[in-house]
Design a protein around this motif. Structure first.
Motif, PDB file in Angstrom:
ATOM      1  N   GLY A 267      -1.426  -8.107  -5.383  1.00 56.09           N
ATOM      2  CA  GLY A 267      -0.623  -7.167  -6.163  1.00 56.09           C
ATOM      3  C   GLY A 267      -0.008  -6.100  -5.277  1.00 56.09           C
ATOM      4  N   HIS A 268       1.121  -5.619  -5.710  1.00 56.05           N
ATOM      5  CA  HIS A 268       1.826  -4.586  -4.950  1.00 56.05           C
ATOM      6  C   HIS A 268       2.833  -3.932  -5.872  1.00 56.05           C
ATOM      7  CE1 HIS A 268       4.173  -2.675  -1.773  1.00 56.05           C
ATOM      8  NE2 HIS A 268       3.116  -2.861  -1.002  1.00 56.05           N
ATOM      9  N   ARG A 269       3.019  -2.638  -5.703  1.00 56.79           N
ATOM     10  CA  ARG A 269       3.973  -1.928  -6.568  1.00 56.79           C
ATOM     11  C   ARG A 269       5.400  -2.444  -6.363  1.00 56.79           C
ATOM     12  NH1 ARG A 269       3.906   3.115  -9.018  1.00 56.79           N
ATOM     13  NH2 ARG A 269       1.941   2.459  -9.876  1.00 56.79           N
ATOM     14  N   VAL A 270       5.739  -2.866  -5.147  1.00 61.12           N
ATOM     15  CA  VAL A 270       7.122  -3.272  -4.883  1.00 61.12           C
ATOM     16  C   VAL A 270       7.265  -4.802  -4.779  1.00 61.12           C
ATOM     17  CG1 VAL A 270       9.125  -2.976  -3.377  1.00 61.12           C
ATOM     18  CG2 VAL A 270       7.510  -1.094  -3.654  1.00 61.12           C
ATOM     19  N   ALA A 319       0.829 -11.193  -6.099  1.00 53.49           N
ATOM     20  CA  ALA A 319       0.726 -12.119  -4.964  1.00 53.49           C
ATOM     21  C   ALA A 319      -0.031 -11.435  -3.828  1.00 53.49           C
ATOM     22  CB  ALA A 319       2.133 -12.516  -4.530  1.00 53.49           C
ATOM     23  N   PRO A 320      -0.425 -12.189  -2.773  1.00 50.11           N
ATOM     24  CA  PRO A 320      -1.159 -11.555  -1.679  1.00 50.11           C
ATOM     25  C   PRO A 320      -0.323 -10.481  -0.981  1.00 50.11           C
ATOM     26  CG  PRO A 320      -1.312 -13.944  -1.511  1.00 50.11           C
ATOM     27  CD  PRO A 320      -0.293 -13.652  -2.573  1.00 50.11           C
ATOM     28  N   ASN A 321      -0.973  -9.348  -0.706  1.00 55.93           N
ATOM     29  CA  ASN A 321      -0.312  -8.303   0.086  1.00 55.93           C
ATOM     30  C   ASN A 321      -0.900  -8.296   1.501  1.00 55.93           C
ATOM     31  OD1 ASN A 321      -2.628  -6.442   0.169  1.00 55.93           O
ATOM     32  ND2 ASN A 321      -2.234  -6.124  -2.018  1.00 55.93           N
ATOM     33  N   VAL A 322      -0.385  -7.425   2.345  1.00 56.63           N
ATOM     34  CA  VAL A 322      -0.759  -7.420   3.767  1.00 56.63           C
ATOM     35  C   VAL A 322      -2.275  -7.326   3.967  1.00 56.63           C
ATOM     36  CG1 VAL A 322      -0.480  -4.896   3.998  1.00 56.63           C
ATOM     37  CG2 VAL A 322      -0.159  -6.342   5.997  1.00 56.63           C
ATOM     38  N   ASP A 323      -2.949  -6.634   3.059  1.00 54.78           N
ATOM     39  CA  ASP A 323      -4.381  -6.411   3.225  1.00 54.78           C
ATOM     40  C   ASP A 323      -5.205  -7.673   3.009  1.00 54.78           C
ATOM     41  OD1 ASP A 323      -4.130  -3.746   3.849  1.00 54.78           O
ATOM     42  OD2 ASP A 323      -4.114  -3.130   1.752  1.00 54.78           O
ATOM     43  N   PHE A 324      -4.623  -8.660   2.362  1.00 54.10           N
ATOM     44  CA  PHE A 324      -5.398  -9.871   2.088  1.00 54.10           C
ATOM     45  C   PHE A 324      -5.771 -10.582   3.389  1.00 54.10           C
ATOM     46  CE2 PHE A 324      -5.978 -14.217   0.196  1.00 54.10           C
ATOM     47  CZ  PHE A 324      -7.094 -13.872  -0.552  1.00 54.10           C
TER      48      PHE A 324
END
Ligand code: ACO
Length: 386
Positions: A267-270, A319-324
Motif C-alpha cells: 500500500g502507498h498513498r500515491v 501493491a508492494p512498496n519500497v519497504d517490502f
C-alpha cells in the motif's frame, strides 16, 4: 477561501518543485526528469545528491570536488559521540538517538547561526549546513550501533564513498564491491520522493526560515513512524517471525488478513501499482540470494506477494512498496533490523535538504487551517469552583 476539507492533505497541491515526481498510476519515479531505474543502476548516491542539490548531473570534475567536500565533513565532534554513547547505554531507539544527535550537531557548526536569509543566498546556506548534516549522519549511526555492541567508533575514511564508508564505519572492515554497490543503490532509491510526510515536515519547518538542522531533525521524527519509514523494519520482523515459528508465509498472511491487520510493505498513498523502487530491490534481492545461496527471505516475500496478488490486493491499488524488499536487502548486508529506518533517514536527508533549499528560495510560510468543531462558547469557571 474554500471550506473543502482534505483529510491528510490527500492530493492537495501545496508547492511547485523540480526535484522529483511520482506517477502513482504507472509506477514511475523521476529525480529532475531522470528515471529512478537509470539513476539506481548508473549513478552513485553522491551524483544523485549533486543532481538534487545543484540541478544537473555533475561532470567528473564537479563530482570529484563535491565528493571531497562531503567526505571532509564526516568527522563528528567528541561531545556528540559521547552523547551517542550515552543514548546507546540508555537503550534509546536508533531513530530517536539519530534525532537527538542530529539536533546537537548544530552546536558544532561554525555557520549554524546563519539565518537562512542572512547572506541573500538561502539555497547556499541550506546546502552548506546540509552538506555537514548529510556527511555526519552515517558517522552518528555507525557509532551508535557500535556503542550498542560495546565497540569504539571507527573514524571515517575520506577515501571511501558515502555508502562504502558507512559500511566500513559500521563493521570496521572495508566492504566488498557487491555490498558497497548494493548499499549505494539503496541510498539512491530512497533519496527523494515528492512531498512525502517527512519531506513535508522538513519543508513546513523550513518555511518558517528555521535552519536546516531543525528541518532534518523534524524529518527524522516524521520518518520514524510505522506508516512511513518504520515499515521496512516491520516487514523484516514479520519475515523473522515466520521463520522463527516455522510457519508457512501464506498461512501467516491469511491470519493477518483475517485479523484485519495491515500487511507492512504493502500500500502507498500515491502508488496504485507496484512501487518502481520495490521492483529494483526485488531484482537485487534475487541476485543477492542466488549468489549467497540463501533464498529464505526471497521465498517468503514472493509467497506473500503471490498470495496477495491472487486475493486481488494490487487490483485495489494495494501493491508492494519500497519497504517490502529493502529490509531483506539490508539483512543480506548484515545490517541490524532496527537500523533500517535510520538508513532510510541517512539517504532521505539529501532529499529533505534539497526541498528546504528549493522552497526557501521562493518561500511562503506554510500555514493551513483546521475546521473548528469545538463548542461555540463555553463559560469559564475558575479552578477552585470546577
Ligand atoms: N494491508 C492491507 N490493507 C491495506 C494496506 C495494507 N498494507 N494498506 C492499505 N490497505 C487498505 C486499507 O485497509 C483501506 O481499506 P478500506 O478502504 O477497506 O478500509 C484501503 O486499503 C485504503 O487505505 P488507507 O489507509 O486509506 O490508504 P492510505 O493512502 O492512507 O495508506 C499507507 C497508505 C499508510 C502506506 C497504507 O497503505 C499502510 O498502512 N501500509 C502499510 C505500512 C507501509 O508499508 N508503509 C510504508 C509506506 S512507503 C514509505 O513510507 C516509504
Amino acid at each position: 477561501m474554500s471550506d473543502e476539507l482534505k483529510r491528510g492533505l490527500e492530493g492537495v497541491l501545496v508547492a511547485e518543485s523540480e526535484l522529483s515526481h511520482v506517477d502513482g498510476e504507472v509506477g514511475k519515479l523521476v529525480y529532475r526528469g531522470y528515471d529512478i531505474e537509470d539513476l539506481a543502476r548508473g549513478a552513485s548516491y553522491e551524483e544523485v545528491l549533486y543532481l538534487l542539490w545543484h540541478g544537473s548531473l555533475p561532470t567528473r570534475g564537479e563530482l570529484d570536488a563535491f565528493t571531497a567536500d562531503l567526505a571532509a565533513e564526516r568527522a563528528v565532534d567528541d561531545d556528540v559521540l559521547d552523547t551517542v554513547r550515552t543514548l546507546a547505554d540508555a537503550g534509546e531507539r536508533p531513530m530517536a538517538a539519530l534525532r537527538t544527535a542530529t539536533s546537537m550537531l548544530s552546536a558544532y557548526d561554525p555557520d549554524s547561526a546563519d539565518d537562512a536569509d542572512d547572506d541573500g543566498d538561502v539555497a547556499e546556506t541550506a546546502r552548506r549546513q546540509g552538506r555537514r548534516i548529510t556527511a555526519k549522519i552515517p558517522t552518528i549511526l555507525a557509532a551508535f550501533q557500535r556503542a550498542r555492541q560495546g565497540d569504539d567508533p571507527v573514524a571515517p575514511d575520506p577515501e571511501l564513498s558515502h555508502a562504502g564508508n558507512f559500511l566500513y564505519m559500521l563493521t570496521g572492515a572495508e566492504p566488498d564491491d557487491v555490498s558497497e554497490e548494493t548499499f549505494d543503490m539503496a541510498l539512491t532509491l530512497h533519496a527523494d520522493h515528492g512531498l512525502n510526510a517527512s519531506t513535508f515536515t522538513a519543508m513546513v519547518i523550513g518555511s518558517t526560515m528555521a535552519d536546516v538542522y531543525s528541518g532534518v531533525t523534524g524529518g527524522i521524527g516524521a520518518l520514524s513512524g510505522s506508516l512511513h519509514g518504520g515499515a521496512n523494519q516491520d516487514v523484516m520482523e514479520v519475515l523473522q517471525e515466520i521463520d522463527d515459528s516455522e510457519k508457512d508465509p501464506v498461512a501467516w498472511v491469511k491470519d493477518a488478513r483475517e485479523d484485519g491487520r495491515r500487511i507492512p510493505g504493502f500500500g502507498h498513498r500515491v502508488y496504485k501499482v507496484k512501487d518502481p523502487r520495490a521492483r529494483i530491490l526485488e531484482e537485487k534481492l534475487r541476485d543477492l540470494s542466488e549468489s549467497s545461496g540463501d533464498t529464505t527471505w526471497l521465498e517468503y516475500t514472493t509467497a506473500i506477494e503471490e498470495y496477495l496478488t491472487e486475493q486481488g490486493l494490487p487490483e485495489k491499488g494495494i501493491a508492494p512498496n519500497v519497504d517490502f524488499y529493502s529490509g531483506s536487502v539490508y539483512d543480506s548486508l548484515g545490517i541490524p533490523v532496527d537500523m533500517y529506518t535510520p538508513i532510510f533517514a541517512m539517504s532521505r536527508a539529501g532529499g529533505w535538504i534539497a526541498h528546504v533549499a528549493e522552497y526557501q528560495t521562493d518561500n511562503r510560510l506554510i500555514r493551513p487551517r483546521a475546521r473548528y468543531t469545538g463548542p461555540e462558547s463555553a463559560e469559564f469557571v475558575p479552578i477552585d469552583d470546577r
